[in-house]
Design an enzyme around this catalytic site. Structure first.
Site, short mmCIF file in Angstrom:
data_model
loop_
_atom_site.label_atom_id
_atom_site.label_comp_id
_atom_site.label_asym_id
_atom_site.label_seq_id
_atom_site.Cartn_x
_atom_site.Cartn_y
_atom_site.Cartn_z
N SER A 1 0.72 -1.16 -0.10
CA SER A 1 -0.14 -0.01 -0.05
C SER A 1 0.92 1.20 -0.02
CB SER A 1 -0.95 -0.11 1.26
OG SER A 1 -1.49 1.24 1.43
N HIS B 1 -1.29 -1.25 -4.17
CA HIS B 1 -2.75 -0.92 -3.53
C HIS B 1 -2.70 0.48 -3.27
CE1 HIS B 1 -6.04 -2.13 -0.99
NE2 HIS B 1 -5.66 -1.01 -0.13
N ASP C 1 -4.88 3.67 -1.70
CA ASP C 1 -6.08 3.91 -0.71
C ASP C 1 -6.57 5.37 -1.16
OD1 ASP C 1 -6.09 1.70 0.87
OD2 ASP C 1 -4.15 2.08 1.40
N MET D 1 -9.16 8.15 -0.10
CA MET D 1 -10.01 8.55 1.15
C MET D 1 -10.38 9.82 1.02
SD MET D 1 -7.68 6.99 4.31
CE MET D 1 -6.76 5.46 4.03
N HIS E 1 -8.55 1.02 -3.87
CA HIS E 1 -9.53 0.74 -2.84
C HIS E 1 -10.20 2.07 -2.39
CE1 HIS E 1 -9.43 -0.42 2.11
NE2 HIS E 1 -10.70 -0.05 1.40
N MET F 1 -12.35 4.50 -0.37
CA MET F 1 -12.85 4.70 1.20
C MET F 1 -13.70 6.02 0.90
SD MET F 1 -9.81 3.22 3.24
CE MET F 1 -8.73 3.17 1.90
N MET G 1 -11.27 -6.11 5.47
CA MET G 1 -10.51 -5.07 6.31
C MET G 1 -10.23 -5.79 7.75
SD MET G 1 -9.93 -2.53 4.52
CE MET G 1 -9.06 -1.77 5.61
N ASP H 1 -6.51 -6.59 4.46
CA ASP H 1 -5.95 -5.22 4.38
C ASP H 1 -5.85 -4.68 5.72
OD1 ASP H 1 -4.96 -2.76 3.69
OD2 ASP H 1 -6.95 -2.18 2.47
N GLY H 2 -4.80 -4.71 6.27
CA GLY H 2 -4.52 -3.81 7.65
C GLY H 2 -3.93 -4.58 8.53
N GLY I 1 1.25 -2.28 4.14
CA GLY I 1 1.82 -0.78 3.74
C GLY I 1 2.87 -0.59 4.87
C1 DX5 Z 1 -6.13 1.34 5.56
C2 DX5 Z 1 -5.91 1.06 4.21
C3 DX5 Z 1 -4.70 0.19 4.34
C4 DX5 Z 1 -3.41 0.61 4.88
C5 DX5 Z 1 -2.82 -0.36 5.23
O1 DX5 Z 1 -7.63 2.10 5.61
O2 DX5 Z 1 -6.84 0.59 3.62
O3 DX5 Z 1 -4.46 -0.20 2.90
O4 DX5 Z 1 -2.61 1.27 3.81
O5 DX5 Z 1 -1.76 -0.18 6.18
P1 DX5 Z 1 -0.96 -1.31 7.07
O6 DX5 Z 1 -0.50 -2.54 6.44
O7 DX5 Z 1 -0.04 -0.21 7.89
O8 DX5 Z 1 -2.06 -1.46 8.04
ZN ZN Z 2 -6.48 -0.32 1.60
#
Ligand code: DX5
Ligand code: ZN
Length: 213
Positions: A6, A31, A33, A35, A64, A66, A135, A173-174, A195
């Site tokens: 990510s 990936h 993100d 937001m 992804h 959000m 998630m 993810d996460g 990430g």
């Molecule tokens: C959170 C994101 C993830 C995030 C993951 O909302 O969707 O993709 O970047 O990061 P890590 O691996 O650090 O939890």
């Molecule tokens: Zn994500």
């Protein structure tokens, strides 16, 4: 296990170098993100930044969303030709219609489930999706702690996919790292997003390899 780093945890001050490095170090896809500050309390990238990322990346993009207005963002990002676009089922009144729209745009459609959303919520969407993203943290930020109940959820989803003869992939993810990736594999997960674990390491190649269980 496939690995999707990510870029939320990349160093944005040298994003082009980060993208080139991560692609060379064994990433299967990137990936991204997105937001909007409404669905989640954070803001990330718009189409201008992702357009630059797409130009540099030698790997497919996994977007992804959000966001609150999914259709608006699908239209915004579709011209960048990502491999996947995933959206949260909790924020979409017409998931069936939107999956079809994404497929019609030539992109693989995927649904994301928050930690408390049951896996059975995708049961009547399986014919229209290529991936389900579970998630394992509450969406909005990188670097959070892995929520272990995702393991039971992944197993239940895997059983459902087998029962319904679905070839959809399961992505998680996460909070993924080398300590929990084997449990995810055993639960039926195909792809992990990582990430902070990857970008926080001094050796991206070694970090990605450690997730390919
Ligand atoms: C959170 C994101 C993830 C995030 C993951 O909302 O969707 O993709 O970047 O990061 P890590 O691996 O650090 O939890
Ligand atoms: Zn994500």
């Amino acid at each position: 296990m496939l690995v999707a780093p990510s870029i939320l945890s990349a160093d944005f001050g040298k994003l082009n170098v980060e993208i080139k490095d991560i692609c060379k170090c064994g990433a299967d896809k990137l990936h991204i993100d997105v937001m909007d500050g409404h669905f989640v309390p954070n803001l990330t990238f718009g189409p201008a930044v992702i357009k630059s990322v797409a130009k540099i990346s030698t790997k497919p993009l996994d977007i992804h969303l959000m966001v609150q207005n999914n259709t608006f963002f699908v239209d915004l990002f579709a011209p960048l030709k990502p491999k996947y676009i995933s959206f949260h089922i909790e924020e979409e009144k017409h998931p069936h219609r939107l999956l079809q729209k994404i497929r019609d745009l030539g992109i693989k459609p995927a649904i994301v489930l928050n930690p408390s959303t049951p896996p059975e919520s995708v049961e009547f969407l399986l014919d229209n999706l290529d991936m389900v993203l579970l998630m394992s943290v509450n969406p909005g930020f990188g670097g959070q702690k892995f929520i272990p109940s995702v393991l039971e959820k992944a197993k239940r989803l895997k059983d459902l996919l087998l029962r319904k003869n679905s070839k959809a992939l399961i992505e998680v993810d996460g909070g993924v790292n080398d300590k929990n990736v084997l449990d995810l594999k055993n639960a039926g997960v195909d792809i992990v997003v990582a990430g902070s674990y990857v970008f926080g390491s001094s050796d991206y190649k070694k970090a990605i390899e450690s997730l390919k269980v």
